[in-house]
Design an enzyme around this catalytic site. Structure first.
Site, PDB file in Angstrom:
ATOM      1  N   CYS A  65     -36.260  10.987   3.468  1.00  0.00           N
ATOM      2  CA  CYS A  65     -35.504  10.277   4.404  1.00  0.00           C
ATOM      3  C   CYS A  65     -34.709   9.557   4.680  1.00  0.00           C
ATOM      4  O   CYS A  65     -34.200  10.244   4.031  1.00  0.00           O
ATOM      5  CB  CYS A  65     -36.878   9.040   4.519  1.00  0.00           C
ATOM      6  SG  CYS A  65     -37.096   8.498   3.268  1.00  0.00           S
ATOM      7  N   GLN A  70     -29.976   3.731   4.787  1.00  0.00           N
ATOM      8  CA  GLN A  70     -29.994   2.470   5.574  1.00  0.00           C
ATOM      9  C   GLN A  70     -29.812   0.977   4.874  1.00  0.00           C
ATOM     10  O   GLN A  70     -29.304   0.261   5.344  1.00  0.00           O
ATOM     11  CB  GLN A  70     -31.518   2.895   6.848  1.00  0.00           C
ATOM     12  CG  GLN A  70     -31.649   3.236   7.336  1.00  0.00           C
ATOM     13  CD  GLN A  70     -32.472   3.390   8.066  1.00  0.00           C
ATOM     14  OE1 GLN A  70     -33.168   3.807   7.967  1.00  0.00           O
ATOM     15  NE2 GLN A  70     -32.297   3.998  10.494  1.00  0.00           N
ATOM     16  N   GLU A  92     -44.369  -0.286   1.598  1.00  0.00           N
ATOM     17  CA  GLU A  92     -44.104   0.770   1.753  1.00  0.00           C
ATOM     18  C   GLU A  92     -45.125   1.915   2.351  1.00  0.00           C
ATOM     19  O   GLU A  92     -46.138   1.200   2.598  1.00  0.00           O
ATOM     20  CB  GLU A  92     -44.364   1.431   0.098  1.00  0.00           C
ATOM     21  CG  GLU A  92     -44.113   2.701  -0.460  1.00  0.00           C
ATOM     22  CD  GLU A  92     -43.128   3.091  -1.104  1.00  0.00           C
ATOM     23  OE1 GLU A  92     -42.077   4.059  -0.923  1.00  0.00           O
ATOM     24  OE2 GLU A  92     -42.071   1.898  -1.787  1.00  0.00           O
ATOM     25  N   GLY A  93     -44.362   2.709   2.572  1.00  0.00           N
ATOM     26  CA  GLY A  93     -44.867   4.366   3.299  1.00  0.00           C
ATOM     27  C   GLY A  93     -45.739   3.742   4.653  1.00  0.00           C
ATOM     28  O   GLY A  93     -46.292   4.215   5.142  1.00  0.00           O
ATOM     29  N   THR A 114     -44.274  13.987   9.466  1.00  0.00           N
ATOM     30  CA  THR A 114     -44.386  12.713   9.253  1.00  0.00           C
ATOM     31  C   THR A 114     -45.051  11.759   9.772  1.00  0.00           C
ATOM     32  O   THR A 114     -46.472  11.110   9.006  1.00  0.00           O
ATOM     33  CB  THR A 114     -43.320  11.529   8.688  1.00  0.00           C
ATOM     34  OG1 THR A 114     -43.543  10.629   8.471  1.00  0.00           O
ATOM     35  CG2 THR A 114     -42.658  11.559  10.533  1.00  0.00           C
ATOM     36  N   ASP A 126     -47.646   4.510  11.984  1.00  0.00           N
ATOM     37  CA  ASP A 126     -46.994   2.686  11.529  1.00  0.00           C
ATOM     38  C   ASP A 126     -47.890   2.102  11.296  1.00  0.00           C
ATOM     39  O   ASP A 126     -48.576   1.477  12.110  1.00  0.00           O
ATOM     40  CB  ASP A 126     -45.110   2.509  12.622  1.00  0.00           C
ATOM     41  CG  ASP A 126     -44.750   1.731  11.517  1.00  0.00           C
ATOM     42  OD1 ASP A 126     -45.061   0.910  10.570  1.00  0.00           O
ATOM     43  OD2 ASP A 126     -43.397   1.655  11.849  1.00  0.00           O
ATOM     44  N   ARG A 128     -46.417  -1.288   9.148  1.00  0.00           N
ATOM     45  CA  ARG A 128     -46.006  -2.060   9.169  1.00  0.00           C
ATOM     46  C   ARG A 128     -47.322  -3.907   9.804  1.00  0.00           C
ATOM     47  O   ARG A 128     -47.184  -3.514  11.139  1.00  0.00           O
ATOM     48  CB  ARG A 128     -45.157  -2.192   9.481  1.00  0.00           C
ATOM     49  CG  ARG A 128     -44.966  -0.966   7.748  1.00  0.00           C
ATOM     50  CD  ARG A 128     -42.814  -0.399   8.306  1.00  0.00           C
ATOM     51  NE  ARG A 128     -42.554   0.328   9.317  1.00  0.00           N
ATOM     52  CZ  ARG A 128     -41.054   0.795   9.388  1.00  0.00           C
ATOM     53  NH1 ARG A 128     -40.466   0.905   9.235  1.00  0.00           N
ATOM     54  NH2 ARG A 128     -41.221   1.554  10.992  1.00  0.00           N
ATOM     55  N   THR A 149     -31.508  -1.718  13.524  1.00  0.00           N
ATOM     56  CA  THR A 149     -32.344  -0.480  13.470  1.00  0.00           C
ATOM     57  C   THR A 149     -32.297   0.390  14.882  1.00  0.00           C
ATOM     58  O   THR A 149     -31.496   0.257  15.362  1.00  0.00           O
ATOM     59  CB  THR A 149     -33.705  -1.477  13.837  1.00  0.00           C
ATOM     60  OG1 THR A 149     -34.575  -0.351  13.863  1.00  0.00           O
ATOM     61  CG2 THR A 149     -33.969  -2.087  15.070  1.00  0.00           C
TER      62      THR A 149
END
Length: 215
Positions: A65, A70, A92-93, A114, A126, A128, A149
């Site tokens: 990754c 970053q 995480e992840g 992914t 995603d 998050r 970003t």
């Protein structure tokens, strides 16, 4: 989201001395950290990174990754600017957790990308949540940010959560033979702004240099 400020302390790093601020989510007990440098409460937009935890990339130097690269570049950029904040968020992840991330990696080893790996495990691409960011920034007196970003969805998610994002600052680092297909998937399926040039052929990941204090 209800989040409680716990304490602050100094954090010396190879990039400079940051102030580390600890926060805890009410109800879940999940812990998050903000690293600041300089005067971030003067009302001017602050160079910022909202970085989701990646044990494999941040601590174990994974090259599959770009997360660790970053994080290092964000800390370096804040230190060079002399003023900024890095929010280190415990998700995480892309929000599925460490063990599910390892399961997703296993599927990727078998040929899934992914996004496909997360979906095969029953998760969204995603998962998050950035609702903790605005309370953390409020505690630090930060009114607006210049967000480091490549992800336009993150800009929108933070804006939707009440954060005033006045600028997106590219953070294009860490492409290598091990993560090239991963980055291409982030660009094609998740909309990340990433260049599609030649892939560096070196397998070496540049690590943080620790200088001898006596040098």
């Amino acid at each position: 989201m209800s989040i409680q400020f716990i304490a602050s302390s100094k954090l010396p790093t190879p990039f400079g001395v940051f102030t580390m601020h600890g926060f805890e989510e009410a109800g879940t007990g999940k812990e998050h950290v903000a690293l600041t440098m300089g005067d971030v409460s003067d009302g001017e937009p602050v160079l910022a990174r909202a970085h989701s935890e990646c044990l494999t990339g941040d601590a174990l130097f994974s090259m599959r990754c770009d997360c660790g690269y970053q994080l290092e570049e964000a800390l370096r950029a804040v230190a060079e600017a002399g003023r900024g904040v890095v929010l280190y968020l415990r998700q995480e992840g892309r929000g599925i957790g460490l063990l599910n991330k390892i399961r997703a990696y296993n599927l990727q080893d078998q040929g899934a990308d992914t996004v496909e790996a997360n979906e095969q495990l029953g998760f969204g691409a995603d998962m998050r949540n950035y609702s903790m960011c605005q309370p953390m920034l409020d505690q630090l007196g930060i009114k607006a940010i210049r967000l480091m970003t490549n992800n336009p969805r993150k800009v929108k998610a933070l804006s939707d959560a009440g954060v005033d994002v006045v600028e997106r600052v590219p953070l294009e680092v860490g492409r290598n033979p091990h993560n090239d297909s991963y980055l291409k998937t982030k660009a094609s399926k998740l909309g990340h702004y990433l260049p599609q040039g030649d892939v560096p052929q070196s397998d070496d990941r540049p690590l943080i240099s620790h200088q001898d204090d006596d040098a």
